[in-house]
Design an enzyme around this catalytic site. Structure first.
Site, PDB file in Angstrom:
ATOM      1  N   THR A  40      14.808  21.604 -79.821  1.00  0.00           N
ATOM      2  CA  THR A  40      14.703  20.021 -80.444  1.00  0.00           C
ATOM      3  C   THR A  40      13.595  19.398 -79.648  1.00  0.00           C
ATOM      4  O   THR A  40      12.551  18.720 -80.149  1.00  0.00           O
ATOM      5  CB  THR A  40      16.059  19.455 -80.452  1.00  0.00           C
ATOM      6  OG1 THR A  40      16.948  20.031 -81.197  1.00  0.00           O
ATOM      7  CG2 THR A  40      15.826  17.893 -81.157  1.00  0.00           C
ATOM      8  N   VAL A  41      13.992  19.141 -78.281  1.00  0.00           N
ATOM      9  CA  VAL A  41      12.978  18.393 -77.423  1.00  0.00           C
ATOM     10  C   VAL A  41      11.601  19.189 -77.144  1.00  0.00           C
ATOM     11  O   VAL A  41      10.931  18.412 -77.027  1.00  0.00           O
ATOM     12  CB  VAL A  41      13.730  18.101 -76.047  1.00  0.00           C
ATOM     13  CG1 VAL A  41      13.054  17.193 -75.195  1.00  0.00           C
ATOM     14  CG2 VAL A  41      15.072  17.651 -76.399  1.00  0.00           C
ATOM     15  N   LYS A  51      20.649  16.743 -67.967  1.00  0.00           N
ATOM     16  CA  LYS A  51      21.383  16.084 -67.065  1.00  0.00           C
ATOM     17  C   LYS A  51      22.230  16.963 -66.318  1.00  0.00           C
ATOM     18  O   LYS A  51      22.839  16.506 -65.069  1.00  0.00           O
ATOM     19  CB  LYS A  51      22.017  15.052 -67.781  1.00  0.00           C
ATOM     20  CG  LYS A  51      22.945  15.467 -69.072  1.00  0.00           C
ATOM     21  CD  LYS A  51      21.951  15.296 -70.344  1.00  0.00           C
ATOM     22  CE  LYS A  51      22.535  15.951 -71.670  1.00  0.00           C
ATOM     23  NZ  LYS A  51      21.662  15.523 -72.834  1.00  0.00           N
ATOM     24  N   VAL A  88      18.981  10.896 -69.369  1.00  0.00           N
ATOM     25  CA  VAL A  88      19.913   9.571 -69.488  1.00  0.00           C
ATOM     26  C   VAL A  88      19.617   8.691 -70.426  1.00  0.00           C
ATOM     27  O   VAL A  88      18.392   8.112 -70.590  1.00  0.00           O
ATOM     28  CB  VAL A  88      20.164   8.808 -68.195  1.00  0.00           C
ATOM     29  CG1 VAL A  88      21.091   7.949 -68.269  1.00  0.00           C
ATOM     30  CG2 VAL A  88      20.200   9.974 -66.888  1.00  0.00           C
ATOM     31  N   ILE A 111      15.625   5.655 -74.100  1.00  0.00           N
ATOM     32  CA  ILE A 111      15.635   4.319 -73.304  1.00  0.00           C
ATOM     33  C   ILE A 111      15.108   4.548 -72.028  1.00  0.00           C
ATOM     34  O   ILE A 111      15.490   5.466 -71.197  1.00  0.00           O
ATOM     35  CB  ILE A 111      17.077   3.768 -73.462  1.00  0.00           C
ATOM     36  CG1 ILE A 111      17.804   3.779 -74.653  1.00  0.00           C
ATOM     37  CG2 ILE A 111      17.112   2.657 -72.453  1.00  0.00           C
ATOM     38  CD1 ILE A 111      19.430   3.176 -74.635  1.00  0.00           C
ATOM     39  N   GLY A 123      25.027  19.049 -86.975  1.00  0.00           N
ATOM     40  CA  GLY A 123      24.276  19.557 -85.854  1.00  0.00           C
ATOM     41  C   GLY A 123      24.172  18.551 -84.416  1.00  0.00           C
ATOM     42  O   GLY A 123      23.445  18.584 -83.845  1.00  0.00           O
ATOM     43  N   ASP A 163      29.103  15.229 -70.874  1.00  0.00           N
ATOM     44  CA  ASP A 163      27.914  14.995 -70.849  1.00  0.00           C
ATOM     45  C   ASP A 163      27.500  13.203 -70.246  1.00  0.00           C
ATOM     46  O   ASP A 163      26.620  13.153 -69.676  1.00  0.00           O
ATOM     47  CB  ASP A 163      27.370  15.069 -72.529  1.00  0.00           C
ATOM     48  CG  ASP A 163      25.813  14.323 -72.481  1.00  0.00           C
ATOM     49  OD1 ASP A 163      24.964  15.092 -72.350  1.00  0.00           O
ATOM     50  OD2 ASP A 163      26.080  13.379 -73.031  1.00  0.00           O
ATOM     51  N   LYS A 196      25.468  11.637 -67.070  1.00  0.00           N
ATOM     52  CA  LYS A 196      24.359  10.490 -67.087  1.00  0.00           C
ATOM     53  C   LYS A 196      25.008   9.529 -66.174  1.00  0.00           C
ATOM     54  O   LYS A 196      23.940   9.014 -65.354  1.00  0.00           O
ATOM     55  CB  LYS A 196      24.238  10.133 -68.479  1.00  0.00           C
ATOM     56  CG  LYS A 196      23.605  11.340 -69.592  1.00  0.00           C
ATOM     57  CD  LYS A 196      24.008  10.927 -71.006  1.00  0.00           C
ATOM     58  CE  LYS A 196      23.161  11.882 -71.705  1.00  0.00           C
ATOM     59  NZ  LYS A 196      23.867  11.708 -73.202  1.00  0.00           N
TER      60      LYS A 196
HETATM   61  P1  NAP Z   1      17.986  23.570 -78.064  1.00  0.00           P
HETATM   62  O1  NAP Z   1      17.321  22.700 -79.251  1.00  0.00           O
HETATM   63  O2  NAP Z   1      19.039  24.333 -78.064  1.00  0.00           O
HETATM   64  O3  NAP Z   1      16.474  24.397 -77.420  1.00  0.00           O
HETATM   65  C1  NAP Z   1      16.624  25.132 -76.065  1.00  0.00           C
HETATM   66  C2  NAP Z   1      15.458  25.714 -75.964  1.00  0.00           C
HETATM   67  O4  NAP Z   1      15.520  26.499 -74.769  1.00  0.00           O
HETATM   68  C3  NAP Z   1      15.191  26.951 -76.942  1.00  0.00           C
HETATM   69  O5  NAP Z   1      13.896  27.006 -77.435  1.00  0.00           O
HETATM   70  C4  NAP Z   1      15.653  28.134 -76.412  1.00  0.00           C
HETATM   71  O6  NAP Z   1      15.141  29.264 -76.740  1.00  0.00           O
HETATM   72  C5  NAP Z   1      15.302  27.860 -75.004  1.00  0.00           C
HETATM   73  N1  NAP Z   1      16.092  28.712 -74.091  1.00  0.00           N
HETATM   74  C6  NAP Z   1      17.315  28.575 -73.763  1.00  0.00           C
HETATM   75  N2  NAP Z   1      17.431  29.487 -72.904  1.00  0.00           N
HETATM   76  C7  NAP Z   1      16.668  30.173 -72.411  1.00  0.00           C
HETATM   77  C8  NAP Z   1      15.920  31.292 -71.626  1.00  0.00           C
HETATM   78  N3  NAP Z   1      17.203  31.695 -70.957  1.00  0.00           N
HETATM   79  N4  NAP Z   1      14.664  31.438 -71.398  1.00  0.00           N
HETATM   80  C9  NAP Z   1      13.895  30.997 -72.089  1.00  0.00           C
HETATM   81  N5  NAP Z   1      14.173  29.929 -73.144  1.00  0.00           N
HETATM   82  C10 NAP Z   1      15.425  29.548 -73.325  1.00  0.00           C
HETATM   83  O7  NAP Z   1      18.032  22.230 -76.939  1.00  0.00           O
HETATM   84  P2  NAP Z   1      17.498  20.866 -76.831  1.00  0.00           P
HETATM   85  O8  NAP Z   1      18.065  19.897 -77.810  1.00  0.00           O
HETATM   86  O9  NAP Z   1      16.048  20.822 -77.080  1.00  0.00           O
HETATM   87  O10 NAP Z   1      17.733  20.051 -75.300  1.00  0.00           O
HETATM   88  C11 NAP Z   1      17.028  20.831 -74.209  1.00  0.00           C
HETATM   89  C12 NAP Z   1      17.411  19.842 -73.060  1.00  0.00           C
HETATM   90  O11 NAP Z   1      17.273  18.419 -73.313  1.00  0.00           O
HETATM   91  C13 NAP Z   1      18.849  20.268 -72.584  1.00  0.00           C
HETATM   92  O12 NAP Z   1      19.018  19.905 -71.358  1.00  0.00           O
HETATM   93  C14 NAP Z   1      19.600  18.740 -73.267  1.00  0.00           C
HETATM   94  O13 NAP Z   1      20.860  18.582 -72.739  1.00  0.00           O
HETATM   95  C15 NAP Z   1      18.393  17.813 -73.067  1.00  0.00           C
HETATM   96  N6  NAP Z   1      18.654  16.869 -74.185  1.00  0.00           N
HETATM   97  C16 NAP Z   1      18.434  16.836 -75.424  1.00  0.00           C
HETATM   98  C17 NAP Z   1      18.525  15.760 -76.218  1.00  0.00           C
HETATM   99  C18 NAP Z   1      18.664  16.097 -77.581  1.00  0.00           C
HETATM  100  O14 NAP Z   1      18.677  15.084 -78.492  1.00  0.00           O
HETATM  101  N7  NAP Z   1      18.418  17.265 -78.194  1.00  0.00           N
HETATM  102  C19 NAP Z   1      18.622  14.467 -75.540  1.00  0.00           C
HETATM  103  C20 NAP Z   1      18.653  14.248 -74.475  1.00  0.00           C
HETATM  104  C21 NAP Z   1      18.357  15.650 -73.458  1.00  0.00           C
HETATM  105  P3  NAP Z   1      15.001  29.795 -78.534  1.00  0.00           P
HETATM  106  O15 NAP Z   1      14.571  28.723 -79.337  1.00  0.00           O
HETATM  107  O16 NAP Z   1      14.346  31.005 -78.604  1.00  0.00           O
HETATM  108  O17 NAP Z   1      16.431  30.042 -78.640  1.00  0.00           O
HETATM  109  N1  HSE Z   2      25.016  15.314 -76.813  1.00  0.00           N
HETATM  110  C1  HSE Z   2      23.981  14.132 -76.322  1.00  0.00           C
HETATM  111  C2  HSE Z   2      24.561  12.835 -77.018  1.00  0.00           C
HETATM  112  C3  HSE Z   2      22.517  14.555 -76.327  1.00  0.00           C
HETATM  113  O1  HSE Z   2      25.081  12.817 -77.916  1.00  0.00           O
HETATM  114  O2  HSE Z   2      24.299  11.713 -76.642  1.00  0.00           O
HETATM  115  C4  HSE Z   2      21.613  13.423 -75.674  1.00  0.00           C
HETATM  116  O3  HSE Z   2      21.812  13.750 -74.269  1.00  0.00           O
END
Ligand code: NAP
Ligand code: HSE
Length: 428
Positions: free
Chosen positions: A14-15, A107, A134, A138, A189, A203, A207
């Protein structure tokens, strides 16, 4: 010709995809604003074959994020994989060892290893930035470390988990029970791979621990956060709170007291009309109080591709512009060891008890409260079943320790059908 800033992005979920899109679509804007091109050299994820709705052909591919972190053509390692051990930790450590700056949205990684990573970064002359970790979109880290740097921060609080806020507001608005809304959130999701990270308050606790470190100049102390999740909040509590003029929120509060650092993340009642009470869905809100500024309220999307990528890019742009700030606002070795203090500032509490419906049951509970110096403000006995009597009590201000002692004594009375729900009523 100015030197480009070259990114290596590990994690294309996603990110990560959101970041790639911004770098591709806003190349001119980014170059104008930072004074140099911002480009991607290489990317990494688990599966090379996955369709990611963005063209990655121009970038080198690494199967191993550690190799990506060490590449000569990478200046900034952008860690967007997640998890506090494994690939995220190894690759971040490798990047710092190789003298690369790090931008992360992780985080969990910083809540568990922030101090050692910050010390390593500073020893190597690198920076670690984590705005996206965090409160999503924001810019709260920037507000604390820069805009409010002239303040002694007195309190930081807020709603920092969008999923919990979605669940609680959906229960409220649709009158649905927790389990049904949890299933909805899962289908949409919204939940982390391990849902307990969200609904268990972990989580949001990560933060809060990061914000507390910056606010109070202390080492990140996630273990010192008093954590309580939202799993026991029933639709009945939502209704009862509403009838009293409150909303239930998973609220984090960190403050430095004469006894030490209080950090708690727990479901609380907040006034319905307050900015926190009005917060809907996945939106986050952080309230910062400082001696000079008084109070600043920041509100915005707490998660999702665009908002989180926006925060990552804010960090990237700071590095492109040459802004170099210590990870937690002051040099890591100058951060004080946090002295943990149990949250004990007095507050009114909401108590939801289910008693056996027999003579003297309520009297026993009232006696226990009285014996522990807890005064009843309001009380209601409603919606009896054949054998049980649900009782709602709002106490006058009391300390959590007294309430915990009273709850323990209530259990020993033998009139309670199940464990009470005890929620702090927060002044905000
Ligand atoms: P996600 O959609 O699950 O994506 C994770 C990515 O990391 C995927 O592309 C995955 O590869 C890759 N990955 C995982 N393990 C790996 C490894 N061992 N080697 C290489 N690549 C690997 O996660 P996300 O939601 O983008 O979140 C990413 C980070 O941002 C996390 O720390 C999360 O807490 C933080 N975050 C997310 C959000 C949000 O809204 N989603 C908000 C704030 C912070 P594949 O695609 O090939 O499986
Ligand atoms: N699971 C977290 C939330 C993602 O719902 O706020 C963003 O850090």
């Amino acid at each position: 010709m100015t030197t480009p800033l070259r990114l290596g992005i590990a994690g294309l979920g996603t990110v990560g995809v959101g970041v790639v899109k911004i770098v591709r679509q806003k190349a001119n804007l980014l170059a104008q604003r930072s004074g140099r091109p911002v480009v991607i050299s290489a990317v990494s994820a688990r599966s090379r074959d996955k369709d990611r709705s963005v063209n990655l052909d121009a970038y080198a591919w690494e199967d191993d994020p550690v190799a990506l972190a060490q590449r000569d053509d990478v200046d900034v390692f952008v860690e967007l994989m997640g998890g506090h051990e494994g690939a995220a930790r190894l690759a971040t450590e490798a990047a710092l060892a190789a003298g690369k700056d790090v931008v992360t949205a992780n985080k969990a990684l910083l809540a568990h290893h922030g101090q050692s990573l910050a010390e390593t970064a500073e020893a190597k002359g690198c920076v670690i930035r984590f705005e996206a970790a965090v409160a999503g979109g924001i810019p709260v880290i920037k507000a604390l470390t820069e805009g409010l740097a002239g303040n002694d921060i007195t309190r930081v609080m807020g709603v920092m988990n969008g999923t919990c806020n979605y669940i609680l507001t959906r229960m409220q608005d649709a009158g649905l029970p927790y389990d049904q809304v949890f299933a909805e959130a899962e289908a949409l999701g919204y939940l982390e791979a391990d849902p307990n990270l969200d609904v268990g308050g972990i989580d949001a606790g990560h933060k809060l621990a990061l914000l507390a470190s910056i606010a109070f100049g202390t080492r990140v102390d996630f273990a010192g956060v008093e954590l309580e999740g939202i799993q026991r909040i029933a639709i009945e509590d939502i209704h009862q709170a509403a009838e009293l003029g409150y909303r239930i929120k998973l609220l984090g509060v960190a403050q430095m007291t004469g006894r030490g650092l209080e950090q708690r993340m727990s479901p609380c009642l907040v006034p319905e009309e307050s900015p926190l009470g009005q917060l809907k869905g996945g939106t986050n809100m952080v309230v910062i109080e400082g001696d000079a500024v008084e109070q600043v309220v920041l509100r915005g999307p707490g998660a999702g591709e665009g908002p989180t990528a926006s925060a990552v890019m804010g960090d990237v742009m700071d590095i492109a512009r040459g802004l170099r700030i210590s990870t937690f606002g002051i040099p890591a070795r100058e951060l004080a060891e946090a002295k943990v203090a149990q949250s004990n500032s007095p507050a009114p509490y909401y108590l939801h008890l289910t008693l056996e419906d027999r003579p003297g049951a309520l009297a026993k509970i009232a006696t226990v409260l009285g014996e522990n110096g807890i005064s009843i403000d309001r009380m209601r006995q409603t919606r009896h079943s054949d054998t049980n009597a649900p009782v709602l009590i709002v106490t006058h201000k009391t300390q959590r320790a007294a309430l915990d002692t009273a709850v323990e004594a209530m259990r020993a009375t033998g009139v309670m059908v199940n464990d009470p729900v005890a929620l702090r009523i927060e002044t905000v």
